[in-house]
Design an enzyme around this catalytic site. Sequence first.
Site, PDB file in Angstrom:
ATOM      1  N   ASN A  68      20.664  -7.946   6.775  1.00 57.19           N
ATOM      2  CA  ASN A  68      20.005  -8.996   7.547  1.00 57.19           C
ATOM      3  C   ASN A  68      20.635 -10.317   7.086  1.00 57.19           C
ATOM      4  O   ASN A  68      20.289 -10.835   6.025  1.00 57.19           O
ATOM      5  CB  ASN A  68      18.503  -8.952   7.252  1.00 57.19           C
ATOM      6  CG  ASN A  68      17.729  -9.975   8.060  1.00 57.19           C
ATOM      7  OD1 ASN A  68      18.316 -10.798   8.768  1.00 57.19           O
ATOM      8  ND2 ASN A  68      16.417  -9.938   7.946  1.00 57.19           N
ATOM      9  N   LYS A 118      20.129 -10.353   3.141  1.00 53.85           N
ATOM     10  CA  LYS A 118      19.196  -9.371   2.589  1.00 53.85           C
ATOM     11  C   LYS A 118      19.834  -8.013   2.802  1.00 53.85           C
ATOM     12  O   LYS A 118      20.323  -7.740   3.906  1.00 53.85           O
ATOM     13  CB  LYS A 118      17.883  -9.431   3.380  1.00 53.85           C
ATOM     14  CG  LYS A 118      16.667  -9.808   2.574  1.00 53.85           C
ATOM     15  CD  LYS A 118      15.488  -9.960   3.476  1.00 53.85           C
ATOM     16  CE  LYS A 118      14.461  -8.889   3.206  1.00 53.85           C
ATOM     17  NZ  LYS A 118      13.249  -9.084   4.018  1.00 53.85           N
ATOM     18  N   ARG A 121      20.707  -6.278  11.486  1.00 54.15           N
ATOM     19  CA  ARG A 121      19.642  -6.896  12.269  1.00 54.15           C
ATOM     20  C   ARG A 121      20.246  -8.076  13.018  1.00 54.15           C
ATOM     21  O   ARG A 121      20.844  -8.966  12.416  1.00 54.15           O
ATOM     22  CB  ARG A 121      18.530  -7.386  11.345  1.00 54.15           C
ATOM     23  CG  ARG A 121      17.428  -8.053  12.116  1.00 54.15           C
ATOM     24  CD  ARG A 121      16.366  -8.601  11.203  1.00 54.15           C
ATOM     25  NE  ARG A 121      15.310  -9.203  12.006  1.00 54.15           N
ATOM     26  CZ  ARG A 121      14.538 -10.187  11.609  1.00 54.15           C
ATOM     27  NH1 ARG A 121      14.696 -10.687  10.397  1.00 54.15           N
ATOM     28  NH2 ARG A 121      13.610 -10.663  12.394  1.00 54.15           N
ATOM     29  N   HIS A 167      10.576  -9.759  16.609  1.00 53.94           N
ATOM     30  CA  HIS A 167       9.917  -8.797  15.692  1.00 53.94           C
ATOM     31  C   HIS A 167       9.859  -7.396  16.310  1.00 53.94           C
ATOM     32  O   HIS A 167       8.968  -6.603  15.982  1.00 53.94           O
ATOM     33  CB  HIS A 167       8.455  -9.194  15.352  1.00 53.94           C
ATOM     34  CG  HIS A 167       8.285 -10.470  14.613  1.00 53.94           C
ATOM     35  ND1 HIS A 167       7.168 -11.270  14.769  1.00 53.94           N
ATOM     36  CD2 HIS A 167       9.062 -11.090  13.708  1.00 53.94           C
ATOM     37  CE1 HIS A 167       7.278 -12.329  13.990  1.00 53.94           C
ATOM     38  NE2 HIS A 167       8.423 -12.249  13.336  1.00 53.94           N
ATOM     39  N   HIS A 208       1.801  -8.447  14.339  1.00 52.26           N
ATOM     40  CA  HIS A 208       2.667  -8.650  13.167  1.00 52.26           C
ATOM     41  C   HIS A 208       2.367 -10.047  12.633  1.00 52.26           C
ATOM     42  O   HIS A 208       2.726 -11.051  13.249  1.00 52.26           O
ATOM     43  CB  HIS A 208       4.143  -8.524  13.562  1.00 52.26           C
ATOM     44  CG  HIS A 208       5.074  -8.794  12.427  1.00 52.26           C
ATOM     45  ND1 HIS A 208       5.774  -7.812  11.769  1.00 52.26           N
ATOM     46  CD2 HIS A 208       5.398  -9.956  11.811  1.00 52.26           C
ATOM     47  CE1 HIS A 208       6.485  -8.350  10.804  1.00 52.26           C
ATOM     48  NE2 HIS A 208       6.277  -9.657  10.804  1.00 52.26           N
ATOM     49  N   ASN A 250       4.896 -14.715   7.789  1.00 53.88           N
ATOM     50  CA  ASN A 250       5.174 -16.141   7.903  1.00 53.88           C
ATOM     51  C   ASN A 250       5.410 -16.483   9.377  1.00 53.88           C
ATOM     52  O   ASN A 250       4.942 -17.478   9.886  1.00 53.88           O
ATOM     53  CB  ASN A 250       6.373 -16.493   7.027  1.00 53.88           C
ATOM     54  CG  ASN A 250       6.212 -17.872   6.465  1.00 53.88           C
ATOM     55  OD1 ASN A 250       5.151 -18.509   6.616  1.00 53.88           O
ATOM     56  ND2 ASN A 250       7.240 -18.369   5.847  1.00 53.88           N
ATOM     57  N   ARG A 279       4.965 -22.728  12.000  1.00 56.88           N
ATOM     58  CA  ARG A 279       5.221 -22.923  13.437  1.00 56.88           C
ATOM     59  C   ARG A 279       3.902 -23.056  14.185  1.00 56.88           C
ATOM     60  O   ARG A 279       2.928 -22.380  13.853  1.00 56.88           O
ATOM     61  CB  ARG A 279       6.020 -21.737  13.992  1.00 56.88           C
ATOM     62  CG  ARG A 279       7.445 -21.709  13.488  1.00 56.88           C
ATOM     63  CD  ARG A 279       8.183 -20.478  13.970  1.00 56.88           C
ATOM     64  NE  ARG A 279       8.548 -19.610  12.870  1.00 56.88           N
ATOM     65  CZ  ARG A 279       8.907 -18.325  12.993  1.00 56.88           C
ATOM     66  NH1 ARG A 279       8.942 -17.767  14.177  1.00 56.88           N
ATOM     67  NH2 ARG A 279       9.224 -17.613  11.936  1.00 56.88           N
ATOM     68  N   CYS A 318      -0.759 -17.881   3.311  1.00 56.20           N
ATOM     69  CA  CYS A 318      -2.125 -17.466   3.615  1.00 56.20           C
ATOM     70  C   CYS A 318      -2.929 -17.199   2.341  1.00 56.20           C
ATOM     71  O   CYS A 318      -4.096 -17.586   2.234  1.00 56.20           O
ATOM     72  CB  CYS A 318      -2.061 -16.211   4.485  1.00 56.20           C
ATOM     73  SG  CYS A 318      -3.645 -15.596   4.981  1.00 56.20           S
ATOM     74  N   GLY A 348      -1.090  -9.284   7.765  1.00 56.93           N
ATOM     75  CA  GLY A 348      -1.761  -8.147   8.409  1.00 56.93           C
ATOM     76  C   GLY A 348      -1.914  -6.956   7.481  1.00 56.93           C
ATOM     77  O   GLY A 348      -2.897  -6.219   7.552  1.00 56.93           O
ATOM     78  N   GLU A 349      -0.951  -6.771   6.570  1.00 61.49           N
ATOM     79  CA  GLU A 349      -1.012  -5.622   5.655  1.00 61.49           C
ATOM     80  C   GLU A 349      -1.901  -5.884   4.446  1.00 61.49           C
ATOM     81  O   GLU A 349      -2.380  -4.954   3.814  1.00 61.49           O
ATOM     82  CB  GLU A 349       0.404  -5.287   5.143  1.00 61.49           C
ATOM     83  CG  GLU A 349       1.304  -4.737   6.220  1.00 61.49           C
ATOM     84  CD  GLU A 349       2.755  -4.630   5.775  1.00 61.49           C
ATOM     85  OE1 GLU A 349       3.003  -4.463   4.562  1.00 61.49           O
ATOM     86  OE2 GLU A 349       3.638  -4.732   6.641  1.00 61.49           O
ATOM     87  N   GLU A 377      10.831  -2.314   8.889  1.00 59.73           N
ATOM     88  CA  GLU A 377      11.864  -2.629   9.884  1.00 59.73           C
ATOM     89  C   GLU A 377      13.216  -2.044   9.467  1.00 59.73           C
ATOM     90  O   GLU A 377      14.014  -1.647  10.304  1.00 59.73           O
ATOM     91  CB  GLU A 377      11.983  -4.146  10.030  1.00 59.73           C
ATOM     92  CG  GLU A 377      10.759  -4.756  10.695  1.00 59.73           C
ATOM     93  CD  GLU A 377      10.594  -6.239  10.377  1.00 59.73           C
ATOM     94  OE1 GLU A 377      10.051  -6.537   9.299  1.00 59.73           O
ATOM     95  OE2 GLU A 377      10.992  -7.062  11.203  1.00 59.73           O
TER      96      GLU A 377
HETATM   97  P1  AMP Z   1       5.848 -11.931   5.421  1.00 61.55           P
HETATM   98  O1  AMP Z   1       6.537 -13.033   6.177  1.00 61.55           O
HETATM   99  O2  AMP Z   1       5.619 -10.698   6.256  1.00 61.55           O
HETATM  100  O3  AMP Z   1       6.481 -11.624   4.096  1.00 61.55           O
HETATM  101  O4  AMP Z   1       4.375 -12.474   5.084  1.00 61.55           O
HETATM  102  C1  AMP Z   1       4.151 -13.618   4.303  1.00 61.55           C
HETATM  103  C2  AMP Z   1       2.682 -13.989   4.392  1.00 61.55           C
HETATM  104  O5  AMP Z   1       1.875 -12.914   3.899  1.00 61.55           O
HETATM  105  C3  AMP Z   1       2.320 -15.227   3.561  1.00 61.55           C
HETATM  106  O6  AMP Z   1       1.464 -16.080   4.315  1.00 61.55           O
HETATM  107  C4  AMP Z   1       1.542 -14.607   2.410  1.00 61.55           C
HETATM  108  O7  AMP Z   1       0.583 -15.502   1.868  1.00 61.55           O
HETATM  109  C5  AMP Z   1       0.851 -13.471   3.098  1.00 61.55           C
HETATM  110  N1  AMP Z   1       0.323 -12.507   2.118  1.00 61.55           N
HETATM  111  C6  AMP Z   1       1.006 -11.708   1.290  1.00 61.55           C
HETATM  112  N2  AMP Z   1       0.144 -11.046   0.468  1.00 61.55           N
HETATM  113  C7  AMP Z   1      -1.097 -11.469   0.772  1.00 61.55           C
HETATM  114  C8  AMP Z   1      -2.406 -11.188   0.291  1.00 61.55           C
HETATM  115  N3  AMP Z   1      -2.608 -10.318  -0.698  1.00 61.55           N
HETATM  116  N4  AMP Z   1      -3.450 -11.821   0.864  1.00 61.55           N
HETATM  117  C9  AMP Z   1      -3.273 -12.697   1.851  1.00 61.55           C
HETATM  118  N5  AMP Z   1      -2.068 -13.012   2.366  1.00 61.55           N
HETATM  119  C10 AMP Z   1      -0.995 -12.414   1.828  1.00 61.55           C
END
Ligand code: AMP
Length: 398
Positions: A9, A16, A89, A178, A206, A209, A239, A282, A331-332, A383
Site C-alpha cells: 500500500n 505499508k 492497493r 474502502h 467501516h 479514521n 474529514r 475516537c 467499528g471493531e 483488506e
Molecule cells: P483505523 O483508521 O481503522 O486504524 O481506525 C482509527 C480509529 O479507531 C481512531 O479514531 C481510534 O481512536 C479508533 N480506535 C482504535 N481503538 C479504539 C478503541 N479501543 N476504542 C475506541 N476507538 C478506538
Amino acid sequence: MNQYVLVLNCGSSSIKFAIIDVASGDALLQGLAENLGNQSSQLRYTHAQQKAQGALSAAANHQDALNAIVDVLQQFPELNQALVAVGHRVVHGGETFTHSTLINAEVKQAIQKTAHMAPLHNPANLAGIESAQAAFPNLPHVAVFDTAFFQTMPKHAYLYALPYDLYTKHGIRRYGFHGSSHYFVAHQAAHLLHKDIHQCNLITAHLGNGCSIAAIKAGRAVDTSLGFTPLEGLVMGTRCGDIDPSLPSFLIDQLGYTSQQVTDLLNKQSGLLGISELSNDCRALEEEQAKGNRHAKLALDMFVYRLVKYIGAYLAVVGPLDALVFTGGIGENSAYIRSQTLIQLSHLGFEIDKLRNQQMRFGRSGLISVATSHPVYAIATNEEWVIAQDALQYTNKT
Ligand code: AMP
C-alpha cells in the site's frame, strides 16, 4: 504448498507492506517504510512477534524503500521462496476497473489517467508499482482497486443531480472507497449467517479514521457514503462528510479562503477534530468525554447521529435486512459508539447485547446483538487478505 503474497500500500511518503498467507489470511511479516523523501525516513517491521528495524538511508525514496524490503525478505527465505505475486492497493480505478487486474503497461496508463480524481493517492500508488516491478521483476503484479466493489451501484445512486455532461465528459459521479474492507466484512457476515452472499441484504459500516457505510442488496453494493472523493458522507476523524455544497464558495467569496485552504479545512481540520478542538482520535475523545469535556461529547454525538441517519436511509434501500456490520478501528473496538448507535435505532428493531458488545473488541469478531434484534456483527476487517486473494486469482487468470 504455501502460497504467500506481498501486499503493498504505497502512499506519497510511506509504503505499508505485508506478506500474507493466502490460505489463512495471516500476516507473516508486516511493516512500514515511512517519511520517505525526508531525513527521518525509516523502515520498521514485525515478524513472528519480533519487532525489528531495517536499514534505510536518509531521504530514501520509494525505490530505496522497496530495495530495503527485498533485503528484509532475504532474511526469511521460507517467506521469500513461497511468494507467488505482489498485490497493490490502488485507491481509484474510475469506471475502467470493475475488478482487480494483472498490471501491464495499459493498466498503468489507465491508473495514470484516473490520477486527476485521486491526486494524493494514484500517483503514489503508481510510483509504488513501478518501484515494486523493478524490485520484484519475476513476480506477477496485480492492482486491487478501492473503488471496484462499488461499480455495481445503479446510476440513480452514483450520479449527482448535476448537469449530465459533467458525468459524461469529466467522470463526475460517486465512486465509493474502502471497497476491499466492505467486500471482506460482507462475505464474513454471510458466512456467520450461514447464507450465500447473493442472498444477503447488509449494511456495512467501516468506521476508522476514514469512515464509510455501504448498502449491499443481494450481495451487490447498491449505495455507499463516500463519493467523488473520500470526503462525502459520515463524520470522520478529520474529514467533514456531508455539508451544504455552497459552503466552499461561501468560504472563498465571503471569508477569503483560497481553494487549497478550503480543501485542507474540509479534509484535515474538520470531523471529530474540528468539532472537539481536541483530537481526531475516537478513543481519546471517549476518555475526555468521560472526564466531562463537552466538546468531546458533542463530536461523538455528531458522529453517532450522522451514522444513525445513514443506517436509517440504507435500511430503506436494502429491503429486509440480514445484518448490520461494524468494522474499522472504531467499528471493531468502540463498544461505546456501537451501543450509542443501536440505542438510537431501537425503534427500528435493533438491540445490543451488552456483554457481547464488550467482548467483541481487539480482533474478536462476532454477534453483538440480542436474539430478537436484527443481527449486528463486529467484524475485524482484513483488506490485505482480500488483496492477496485477488492477486493470486488474477495471476492465475492469465
Ligand atoms: P483505523 O483508521 O481503522 O486504524 O481506525 C482509527 C480509529 O479507531 C481512531 O479514531 C481510534 O481512536 C479508533 N480506535 C482504535 N481503538 C479504539 C478503541 N479501543 N476504542 C475506541 N476507538 C478506538
